[in-house]
Scaffold this motif. Structure first.
Motif, PDB file in Angstrom:
ATOM      1  N   PHE A   1       0.833  -1.196   0.000  1.00  0.00           N
ATOM      2  CA  PHE A   1       0.000   0.000   0.000  1.00  0.00           C
ATOM      3  C   PHE A   1       0.873   1.254   0.000  1.00  0.00           C
ATOM      4  O   PHE A   1       2.005   1.244   0.494  1.00  0.00           O
ATOM      5  CB  PHE A   1      -0.867   0.063   1.273  1.00  0.00           C
TER       6      PHE A   1
ATOM      7  N   TYR B   1       0.190   5.295   1.303  1.00  0.00           N
ATOM      8  CA  TYR B   1      -0.684   6.266   1.934  1.00  0.00           C
ATOM      9  C   TYR B   1      -0.012   7.632   1.862  1.00  0.00           C
ATOM     10  O   TYR B   1       1.216   7.747   1.929  1.00  0.00           O
ATOM     11  CB  TYR B   1      -0.939   5.914   3.402  1.00  0.00           C
TER      12      TYR B   1
ATOM     13  N   GLN C   1       0.103  11.435   3.711  1.00  0.00           N
ATOM     14  CA  GLN C   1      -0.256  12.178   4.921  1.00  0.00           C
ATOM     15  C   GLN C   1       0.109  13.642   4.730  1.00  0.00           C
ATOM     16  O   GLN C   1       1.266  14.040   4.862  1.00  0.00           O
ATOM     17  CB  GLN C   1       0.459  11.609   6.160  1.00  0.00           C
TER      18      GLN C   1
ATOM     19  N   GLY D   1      -2.499  16.070   8.655  1.00  0.00           N
ATOM     20  CA  GLY D   1      -2.364  14.898   9.509  1.00  0.00           C
ATOM     21  C   GLY D   1      -3.140  13.655   9.147  1.00  0.00           C
ATOM     22  O   GLY D   1      -2.829  12.578   9.650  1.00  0.00           O
ATOM     23  N   GLU D   2      -4.159  13.760   8.299  1.00  0.00           N
ATOM     24  CA  GLU D   2      -4.933  12.555   8.013  1.00  0.00           C
ATOM     25  C   GLU D   2      -4.154  11.592   7.113  1.00  0.00           C
ATOM     26  O   GLU D   2      -3.223  11.981   6.426  1.00  0.00           O
ATOM     27  CB  GLU D   2      -6.280  12.918   7.361  1.00  0.00           C
ATOM     28  N   MET D   3      -4.535  10.347   7.144  1.00  0.00           N
ATOM     29  CA  MET D   3      -3.903   9.309   6.320  1.00  0.00           C
ATOM     30  C   MET D   3      -4.852   8.994   5.162  1.00  0.00           C
ATOM     31  O   MET D   3      -5.974   8.553   5.373  1.00  0.00           O
ATOM     32  CB  MET D   3      -3.671   8.049   7.143  1.00  0.00           C
TER      33      MET D   3
ATOM     34  N   PHE E   1       3.799   7.237   2.828  1.00  0.00           N
ATOM     35  CA  PHE E   1       4.166   6.012   3.519  1.00  0.00           C
ATOM     36  C   PHE E   1       3.891   4.802   2.641  1.00  0.00           C
ATOM     37  O   PHE E   1       2.815   4.674   2.051  1.00  0.00           O
ATOM     38  CB  PHE E   1       3.375   5.848   4.817  1.00  0.00           C
TER      39      PHE E   1
ATOM     40  N   THR F   1       0.805  -5.668   4.294  1.00  0.00           N
ATOM     41  CA  THR F   1       0.107  -6.594   5.172  1.00  0.00           C
ATOM     42  C   THR F   1       0.581  -8.004   4.871  1.00  0.00           C
ATOM     43  O   THR F   1       1.245  -8.256   3.880  1.00  0.00           O
ATOM     44  CB  THR F   1      -1.403  -6.556   4.966  1.00  0.00           C
TER      45      THR F   1
ATOM     46  N   LEU G   1      -0.848  -3.808   9.262  1.00  0.00           N
ATOM     47  CA  LEU G   1      -0.058  -2.953   8.384  1.00  0.00           C
ATOM     48  C   LEU G   1       1.278  -2.633   9.035  1.00  0.00           C
ATOM     49  O   LEU G   1       1.312  -2.136  10.155  1.00  0.00           O
ATOM     50  CB  LEU G   1      -0.798  -1.654   8.095  1.00  0.00           C
TER      51      LEU G   1
ATOM     52  N   PHE H   1       4.475  -0.230   8.456  1.00  0.00           N
ATOM     53  CA  PHE H   1       4.778   0.984   7.709  1.00  0.00           C
ATOM     54  C   PHE H   1       6.273   1.227   7.602  1.00  0.00           C
ATOM     55  O   PHE H   1       7.041   0.882   8.500  1.00  0.00           O
ATOM     56  CB  PHE H   1       4.154   2.198   8.409  1.00  0.00           C
TER      57      PHE H   1
ATOM     58  N   GLN I   1       9.242   4.360   7.139  1.00  0.00           N
ATOM     59  CA  GLN I   1       9.443   5.601   7.885  1.00  0.00           C
ATOM     60  C   GLN I   1       8.924   6.829   7.147  1.00  0.00           C
ATOM     61  O   GLN I   1       8.845   7.902   7.723  1.00  0.00           O
ATOM     62  CB  GLN I   1      10.929   5.786   8.216  1.00  0.00           C
TER      63      GLN I   1
END
Lengths: 119, 113
Positions: A35, A37, A39, A43-45, A91, A95, A107, A109, A111
């Motif tokens: 995956f 993501y 940010q 701040g939201e993912m 990020f 999984t 998950l 992640f 760095q």
């Protein structure tokens, strides 16, 4: 154990150019998901894109594509035609085995890589 | 459609106080995850539930942390007593079995003074 490595702490790109964010992973499981993501500074993912380990073709979602090289255990994110709004932390994550496996859904992640898009 | 809803968005409290973070997953999702994000450790999974049952809590840092999911639409993460090192952003995420993608809430920014 699974591990995700993002070796680029920060990347810069000019608006409208393409950029590649690197991600390598390590796992002994034959079945896994990869995956990316985003940010933003708020701040939201935000989920961007998903690649299954058995998928034959590279995943694409609009301007995002995932360059999946299974033998090299890499899952780089390519953003085409960068926009100022793409400036954010990115990020890479993975999984474990499919549903029913003990590590399903966990998950792991990396760095993260901070991407800055210049006008 | 409503996404994952977390409350509060921000919490500032003094060391030793009890802190309760709340999460409402996306309706119909049967997996719920709690993550913590810090500068030092990045994003780490604390615990996750499947059909309201805790499956893996190996990421919970210590006994001061506890999580519950009394029903399919609500979960709490509690810290008692809180310590300054618990300061972090706590995320809740949910997913639907078979679709694997986890959808995150906006997070709770927790500051312990």
């Amino acid at each position: 154990a699974q591990k995700i490595t993002q070796t680029q702490p920060g990347m810069f790109v000019q608006e409208k150019e393409a950029v590649t964010l690197d991600c390598t992973y390590d796992t002994s499981d034959p079945s896994y998901g990869l995956f990316w993501y985003k940010q933003p500074s708020s701040g939201e993912m935000i989920f961007l894109i998903y690649q299954g380990s058995y998928d034959q073709q590279n995943a694409t979602e609009g301007r995002y594509s995932l360059n999946f090289q299974k033998a090299r255990k890499s899952a780089n994110l390519v953003i085409s035609a960068s926009q100022l709004g793409d400036s954010a932390m990115y990020f890479c994550a993975m999984t474990g085995p499919n549903a029913g496996g003990t590590s399903y859904g966990k998950l792991t992640f990396g760095q993260g890589t901070i991407l800055t898009v210049h006008p | 459609d409503a996404g994952v809803i977390q409350s509060p968005r921000h919490e500032v409290t003094e060391m030793g106080q009890e802190v309760t973070l709340r999460c409402k997953p996306i309706s119909g999702h049967d997996y719920l995850f709690w993550y913590r994000q810090t500068m030092m450790r990045g994003l780490e999974l604390l615990i996750y539930f499947n059909n309201n049952v805790p499956i893996d809590d190996s990421g919970m840092p210590e006994d001061r942390f506890s999580a519950k999911m009394p029903n399919a639409s609500f979960s709490t993460l509690k810290i008692q007593p809180s310590e300054p090192r618990d300061s972090a952003v706590y995320f809740c995420a949910s997913s639907l079995a078979g679709l694997v993608t986890q959808h995150f809430g906006d997070g709770t920014r927790l500051s312990i003074l």
